[in-house]
Enzyme design. Structure first.
Site, PDB file in Angstrom:
ATOM      1  N   SER A  89       6.298 -11.705  -6.829  1.00 37.81           N
ATOM      2  CA  SER A  89       7.531 -12.205  -6.046  1.00 37.81           C
ATOM      3  C   SER A  89       7.394 -11.883  -4.534  1.00 37.81           C
ATOM      4  O   SER A  89       6.986 -10.856  -4.377  1.00 37.81           O
ATOM      5  CB  SER A  89       8.931 -11.871  -6.705  1.00 37.81           C
ATOM      6  OG  SER A  89       9.289 -12.399  -7.915  1.00 37.81           O
ATOM      7  N   ASP A 146      16.353 -17.796  -1.428  1.00 40.63           N
ATOM      8  CA  ASP A 146      15.639 -16.547  -1.883  1.00 40.63           C
ATOM      9  C   ASP A 146      14.675 -16.294  -0.663  1.00 40.63           C
ATOM     10  O   ASP A 146      13.393 -16.434  -0.681  1.00 40.63           O
ATOM     11  CB  ASP A 146      15.005 -16.840  -3.119  1.00 40.63           C
ATOM     12  CG  ASP A 146      14.452 -15.591  -3.787  1.00 40.63           C
ATOM     13  OD1 ASP A 146      14.860 -14.349  -3.474  1.00 40.63           O
ATOM     14  OD2 ASP A 146      13.725 -15.610  -4.663  1.00 40.63           O
ATOM     15  N   HIS A 165      15.361 -11.618  -3.419  1.00 40.70           N
ATOM     16  CA  HIS A 165      15.595 -10.852  -4.651  1.00 40.70           C
ATOM     17  C   HIS A 165      14.725  -9.629  -4.823  1.00 40.70           C
ATOM     18  O   HIS A 165      14.777  -8.995  -5.981  1.00 40.70           O
ATOM     19  CB  HIS A 165      15.518 -11.793  -5.983  1.00 40.70           C
ATOM     20  CG  HIS A 165      13.939 -12.110  -6.519  1.00 40.70           C
ATOM     21  ND1 HIS A 165      13.356 -13.306  -6.267  1.00 40.70           N
ATOM     22  CD2 HIS A 165      13.225 -11.428  -7.138  1.00 40.70           C
ATOM     23  CE1 HIS A 165      12.077 -13.349  -6.541  1.00 40.70           C
ATOM     24  NE2 HIS A 165      11.993 -12.059  -7.062  1.00 40.70           N
TER      25      HIS A 165
END
Length: 630
Positions: A572, A474, A427
């Site tokens: 992230s 992910d 992402h």
């Protein structure tokens, strides 16, 4: 979590439409023959129910070929959780000794001979020799049908007849060795029992037989197809009181114990012979599914029992290296004290050479030792004490941490895994490499330091099954552009940059293991961290209890249930790194998503890197991602 765990800044401000589910971005035994043998003491009556203390089940499907739990030998490599045979040319030829095959074929190394045996399922190994003579003598093993005595013929160009017949000494003779001898003599499931005889008892009882005057000690690992492949050493004279080895081979038609363990190969062994560090099954399955070990065997965290002989023998047996860790073990194991062979080349030494060759192909998981100016660090750390519970990293401490810059923004982190490759969260990226730069050795988020490198991106590979709605799969690979003057490198050698190792199995680290996370995050007030931060987290199991159906295969969670330590403490795509017992660090997770940020009872969710090992290796190649099981 105790007070040593501090709450680092949140990664991002909450997004209203995703305030419950959000990304971490700113987003088996026949009776032995009745011989005048000195056998091992008979086993006491077995209480089957009591075996639950040791075994997870009364059968086990895992074997020594289950490479997500144990290591493959150098002539095999781990593919999708199973050890597969390599081609002989894949073995190193440096610093090894040549081998003669049973058909007088010359092999350049022990590893090459074993690679061929692996493919043919038969032993091709005869002996170590520089030259192989046509119709020359070859190694052979025999088991006397009357006495059970084991005799080996070892080729030796300096002996009359081209070799010597030798008995096997009692020392080191256990079921692993019996299994190998029996397999070599036509019993595919190996041995049934181990025995010994006094040498002086042989002549009076067996007038028509002559027995060798010397014996040798033999030590096997258990996977061998012939005693020729084992360590042969310490030839000694058979004095009258010397004990020599006997073997009884397995016969499936014979009666077995009522309480038996079913091996993966269908052999039955007594329950009380399991989890003792000795391979009775012949495929190691009696040692693979253990909750506890008996007879002073050592239990690896993955449930594998290894013999005390394996401790500190300079060969890693437990996946995390704990059998070689001086933190827990004080004295070297007996195998490491084996006398040096003066007459016979040691296959064990040859195997060690091949392992060392494999491991030398990739250096990862150990940061370079660098020097940081203390005065400067003291000044910089004091500036950030206002960060609630924050622990600033040293400027060159986390050497695999990278920042992923898109245009002029740094919203995500990543981890350098060697070569020209970085791992991050799917992402965090888009399939447009021109938009991204990777910053290495960055400490202050917006201010490069002297060791900082900025590298352009050549390609972005997002996992093909990435689901942006659920954050399943992910994970993404970022391939860096090569240097114009050296296409094998993507940046100039930098002592402040080190690769983190990629784990090949999801069993490498267990729940409750302490790991670390790092990144440039935001705090509860939405303030951006200006300095790279890090914290400790704890691995959790059964994460479905926290997230239900939202927790998908390929995910894992870590943190603490109080919410004081959470993945929100890092960016992230940033790394969750775990260290094994030998101090080697592995990229265990990638920061992905969670239940708000620091929400009590909801630890952070990460992409489990080991789950994607085959995918990673498929793109990056063998040497780039693993030095074990390769």
């Amino acid at each position: 979590m105790n007070s040593l765990y501090f709450l680092l800044p949140f990664l991002h401000t909450c997004i209203s439409q995703k305030d419950i589910f959000q990304s971490r971005s700113p987003e088996q035994i026949p009776v032995a023959l009745n011989l005048s043998a000195i056998s091992q003491p008979s086993s006491p009556a077995i209480n089957c129910s009591s075996e639950a203390e040791f075994l997870a089940s009364n059968e086990c499907r895992l074997t020594r070929e289950s490479c997500d739990t144990v290591f493959c030998p150098p002539w095999q490599r781990c593919i999708q959780g199973r050890c597969a045979c390599k081609l002989p040319y894949m073995c190193t030829t440096h610093n090894v000794k040549p081998v003669c095959g049973r058909d007088q074929t010359s092999y350049r190394s022990f590893c090459q001979a074993m690679a061929m045996s692996c493919r043919t399922k038969e032993s091709v190994m005869s002996h170590f020799a520089e030259t192989c003579e046509d119709n020359g003598p070859v190694f052979r093993t025999s088991i006397d049908p009357d006495t059970g005595l084991v005799t080996v013929f070892v080729p030796d160009s300096n002996s009359p007849g081209g070799g010597q017949n030798l008995l096997v000494c009692k020392k080191y003779w256990k079921m692993a060795e019996v299994n190998v001898a029996c397999r070599e003599n036509g019993s595919p499931l190996g041995g049934a029992s181990v025995g010994y005889k006094l040498y002086h008892s042989l002549t009076p009882q067996h007038q028509n037989k002559s027995f060798p005057t010397h014996c040798v000690s033999i030590r096997c690992q258990g996977y061998e197809n012939s005693l020729a492949e084992c360590v042969i050493h310490n030839k000694v004279w058979n004095d009258p009181d010397r004990r020599v080895a006997t073997a009884t081979c397995y016969n499936m038609t014979q009666k077995t114990e009522t309480c038996s363990f079913k091996c993966a190969n269908a052999k039955l062994v007594p329950m009380n012979h399991t989890c003792d560090g000795i391979d009775h099954c012949g495929d190691l399955s009696d040692e693979m599914c253990c909750k506890k070990c008996r007879n002073k065997a050592f239990r690896c965290k993955t449930g594998v029992c290894v013999s005390q002989d394996a401790l500190l023998d300079q060969q890693i047996d437990c996946l995390d290296g704990e059998d070689e860790s001086t933190k827990q073990l004080k004295e070297p194991g007996p195998l490491s004290r084996l006398p040096q062979n003066t007459e016979y080349t040691s296959p064990r030494n040859e195997t060690a050479i091949n392992r060392a060759h494999l491991e030398s192909r990739l250096y990862c998981g150990r940061p370079n030792t660098t020097t940081v100016h203390n005065e400067e660090m003291d000044k910089r750390q004091s500036r950030f004490k206002r960060v609630v519970g924050g622990t600033p990293a040293n400027p060159t401490q986390i050497q695999w941490q990278v920042a992923l810059q898109e245009d002029k923004k740094i919203d995500c982190g990543g981890a350098y895994i060697g070569g020209c490759w970085v791992l991050t969260a799917a992402h965090c990226v888009r399939p447009n490499p021109t938009l991204f730069r990777v910053k290495f050795s960055l400490w202050l988020k917006w201010e490069p330091q002297g060791t900082t490198d900025i590298v352009p991106v050549q390609e972005i590979i997002i996992h093909p099954q990435y689901d942006a709605a659920t954050y399943q799969n992910d994970i993404a690979l970022v391939k860096l552009k090569a240097l114009p003057q050296d296409k094998k490198k993507c940046f100039v050698d930098n002592p402040a940059i080190s690769a983190v190792c990629v784990p090949w199995t999801t069993k490498l680290f267990q729940p409750s293991h302490n790991c670390s996370i790092s990144g440039w995050g935001r705090n509860a007030e939405g303030q951006t961290a200006r300095v790279l931060l890090w914290a400790k987290v704890t691995l959790f199991d059964n994460c479905q209890r926290f997230y239900g159906d939202r927790f998908k295969p390929g995910m894992m969670c870590a943190g603490d249930l109080a919410g004081s330590v959470d993945s929100c403490q890092g960016d992230s795509g940033g790394p969750l790194v775990c260290e094994d017992e030998l101090g080697v660090s592995y990229l265990w997770g990638i920061v992905s998503w969670g239940e708000r940020c620091g929400q009590p009872g909801f630890p952070g969710v990460y992409t489990q890197v080991a789950h994607y090992f085959e995918w990673i290796r498929g793109h990056t190649g063998w040497p780039a991602v693993t030095k074990y099981n390769s």
